[in-house]
Design a protein around this motif. Structure first.
Motif, mmCIF file in Angstrom:
data_model
loop_
_atom_site.group_PDB
_atom_site.id
_atom_site.type_symbol
_atom_site.label_atom_id
_atom_site.label_comp_id
_atom_site.label_asym_id
_atom_site.label_seq_id
_atom_site.Cartn_x
_atom_site.Cartn_y
_atom_site.Cartn_z
ATOM 1 N N GLY A 13 0.792 -1.219 0.000
ATOM 2 C CA GLY A 13 0.000 0.000 0.000
ATOM 3 C C GLY A 13 0.824 1.267 0.000
ATOM 4 O O GLY A 13 0.529 2.210 -0.737
ATOM 5 N N TYR A 14 1.892 1.305 0.809
ATOM 6 C CA TYR A 14 2.701 2.533 0.859
ATOM 7 C C TYR A 14 3.457 2.757 -0.441
ATOM 8 O O TYR A 14 3.677 3.891 -0.856
ATOM 9 N N GLU A 15 3.868 1.677 -1.135
ATOM 10 C CA GLU A 15 4.533 1.826 -2.429
ATOM 11 C C GLU A 15 3.546 2.336 -3.474
ATOM 12 O O GLU A 15 3.890 3.178 -4.308
ATOM 13 N N LEU A 16 2.322 1.815 -3.408
ATOM 14 C CA LEU A 16 1.273 2.257 -4.318
ATOM 15 C C LEU A 16 1.004 3.748 -4.127
ATOM 16 O O LEU A 16 0.945 4.511 -5.090
ATOM 17 N N ARG A 17 0.854 4.163 -2.878
ATOM 18 C CA ARG A 17 0.594 5.581 -2.597
ATOM 19 C C ARG A 17 1.737 6.451 -3.107
ATOM 20 O O ARG A 17 1.512 7.502 -3.702
ATOM 21 N N ARG A 18 2.962 6.025 -2.919
ATOM 22 C CA ARG A 18 4.117 6.797 -3.382
ATOM 23 C C ARG A 18 4.081 6.967 -4.905
ATOM 24 O O ARG A 18 4.281 8.064 -5.428
ATOM 25 N N GLN A 19 3.779 5.890 -5.624
ATOM 26 C CA GLN A 19 3.706 5.979 -7.083
ATOM 27 C C GLN A 19 2.550 6.885 -7.518
ATOM 28 O O GLN A 19 2.684 7.664 -8.467
ATOM 29 N N MET A 20 1.427 6.786 -6.809
ATOM 30 C CA MET A 20 0.278 7.639 -7.132
ATOM 31 C C MET A 20 0.619 9.101 -6.894
ATOM 32 O O MET A 20 0.256 9.969 -7.693
ATOM 33 N N GLU A 21 1.295 9.393 -5.798
ATOM 34 C CA GLU A 21 1.678 10.774 -5.502
ATOM 35 C C GLU A 21 2.651 11.309 -6.545
ATOM 36 O O GLU A 21 2.563 12.468 -6.936
ATOM 37 N N HIS A 22 3.557 10.479 -7.013
ATOM 38 C CA HIS A 22 4.489 10.918 -8.049
ATOM 39 C C HIS A 22 3.746 11.275 -9.325
ATOM 40 O O HIS A 22 4.062 12.283 -9.968
ATOM 41 N N HIS A 24 0.536 12.173 -9.573
ATOM 42 C CA HIS A 24 -0.318 13.346 -9.331
ATOM 43 C C HIS A 24 0.491 14.615 -9.097
ATOM 44 O O HIS A 24 -0.022 15.712 -9.261
ATOM 45 N N GLY A 25 1.707 14.475 -8.683
ATOM 46 C CA GLY A 25 2.524 15.650 -8.414
ATOM 47 C C GLY A 25 2.510 16.011 -6.943
ATOM 48 O O GLY A 25 1.665 15.549 -6.176
ATOM 49 N N TYR A 26 3.457 16.836 -6.567
ATOM 50 C CA TYR A 26 3.634 17.179 -5.157
ATOM 51 C C TYR A 26 2.445 17.927 -4.570
ATOM 52 O O TYR A 26 2.233 17.914 -3.365
ATOM 53 N N ALA A 27 1.651 18.575 -5.391
ATOM 54 C CA ALA A 27 0.552 19.400 -4.872
ATOM 55 C C ALA A 27 -0.654 18.568 -4.440
ATOM 56 O O ALA A 27 -1.523 19.071 -3.748
ATOM 57 N N ARG A 28 -0.716 17.326 -4.864
ATOM 58 C CA ARG A 28 -1.870 16.481 -4.537
ATOM 59 C C ARG A 28 -1.401 15.235 -3.807
ATOM 60 O O ARG A 28 -1.124 14.208 -4.423
ATOM 61 N N THR A 29 -1.328 15.321 -2.504
ATOM 62 C CA THR A 29 -0.928 14.142 -1.742
ATOM 63 C C THR A 29 -2.097 13.169 -1.667
ATOM 64 O O THR A 29 -3.256 13.565 -1.703
ATOM 65 N N SER A 90 -5.730 16.438 -15.188
ATOM 66 C CA SER A 90 -5.106 15.482 -14.263
ATOM 67 C C SER A 90 -5.652 14.078 -14.463
ATOM 68 O O SER A 90 -4.897 13.103 -14.467
ATOM 69 N N ARG A 91 -6.962 13.983 -14.638
ATOM 70 C CA ARG A 91 -7.555 12.660 -14.841
ATOM 71 C C ARG A 91 -7.138 12.075 -16.186
ATOM 72 O O ARG A 91 -6.898 10.875 -16.300
ATOM 73 N N PHE A 92 -7.022 12.943 -17.206
ATOM 74 C CA PHE A 92 -6.592 12.436 -18.502
ATOM 75 C C PHE A 92 -5.153 11.935 -18.445
ATOM 76 O O PHE A 92 -4.813 10.925 -19.061
ATOM 77 N N PHE A 93 -4.304 12.611 -17.684
ATOM 78 C CA PHE A 93 -2.925 12.161 -17.566
ATOM 79 C C PHE A 93 -2.848 10.785 -16.910
ATOM 80 O O PHE A 93 -1.966 9.992 -17.229
ATOM 81 N N VAL A 94 -3.766 10.480 -16.012
ATOM 82 C CA VAL A 94 -3.817 9.138 -15.432
ATOM 83 C C VAL A 94 -4.187 8.136 -16.518
ATOM 84 O O VAL A 94 -3.542 7.091 -16.658
ATOM 85 N N VAL A 95 -5.213 8.457 -17.308
ATOM 86 C CA VAL A 95 -5.590 7.579 -18.423
ATOM 87 C C VAL A 95 -4.397 7.399 -19.353
ATOM 88 O O VAL A 95 -4.040 6.281 -19.738
#
Length: 175
Positions: A13-22, A24-29, A90-95
């Motif tokens: 879970g913590y690795e997943l969160r770290r990758q998600m934060e990367h 999304h960028g530093y502004a969206r934890t 932001s959502r498109f960049f995830v896609v």
């Protein structure tokens, strides 16, 4: 995003969160209060599984794995991306981050065409009634800056999408 990263391999879970934060960028934890309820919903839906393993620190570690149903759900979400998944940057960049996982180029191109259709619509952050205002029509230099920056970003993204679509069309014609 969770399904996409797990499609690349099992994660804690913590690795997943770290990758998600990367991504999304530093502004969206990504908080635990957001991530872990989402994981619980995905487990309940059968899209991911949790596997406990012993840890040196005492508490067992949970490894998350994508199921076949989860992979099918991810492919459907990518293939059928519409509405906010297309119009919100932001959502498109995830896609876009996981779009290469779609097996068919025609499906990937259809998503890119939907984004391109959206980007080619006249829009602004500022309006006079229903009329979108251009940077030259504004007196506020900061609002002008917003529009100039947005226009440059929009143009760059449209050029990139046109290039990808042109390259894949040329590749199809040669085969």
């Amino acid at each position: 995003m969770i399904l996409g990263f797990l499609a690349e391999g099992a994660l804690h879970g913590y690795e997943l969160r770290r990758q998600m934060e990367h991504l999304h960028g530093y502004a969206r934890t990504i908080s635990d209060g957001t991530l872990y309820p989402a994981i619980a919903r995905l487990v309940k839906s059968g899209f991911i599984t949790r596997e406990s393993e012993a840890s040196k620190s005492g508490a067992p570690r949970q490894t998350l794995h994508l199921t076949d149903a989860g992979r099918e759900r991810l492919m459907a979400r990518l293939r059928d991306a519409t509405d906010h998944d297309i119009t919100d940057g932001s959502r498109f960049f995830v896609v876009l981050s996981f779009l290469s996982m779609l097996p068919l180029e025609t499906e990937r191109n259809a998503v890119l065409r939907r984004r391109l259709d959206y980007l080619e619509q006249p829009a602004s952050f500022f309006y006079d009634g229903q009329k979108p205002l251009r940077a030259a029509e504004l007196t506020d230099p900061y609002r002008q800056g917003i529009l100039i920056s947005a226009r440059a970003t929009n143009r760059a993204e449209r050029d990139w999408i046109h290039g990808v679509l042109k390259a894949t069309t040329a590749q199809e014609e040669t085969t």
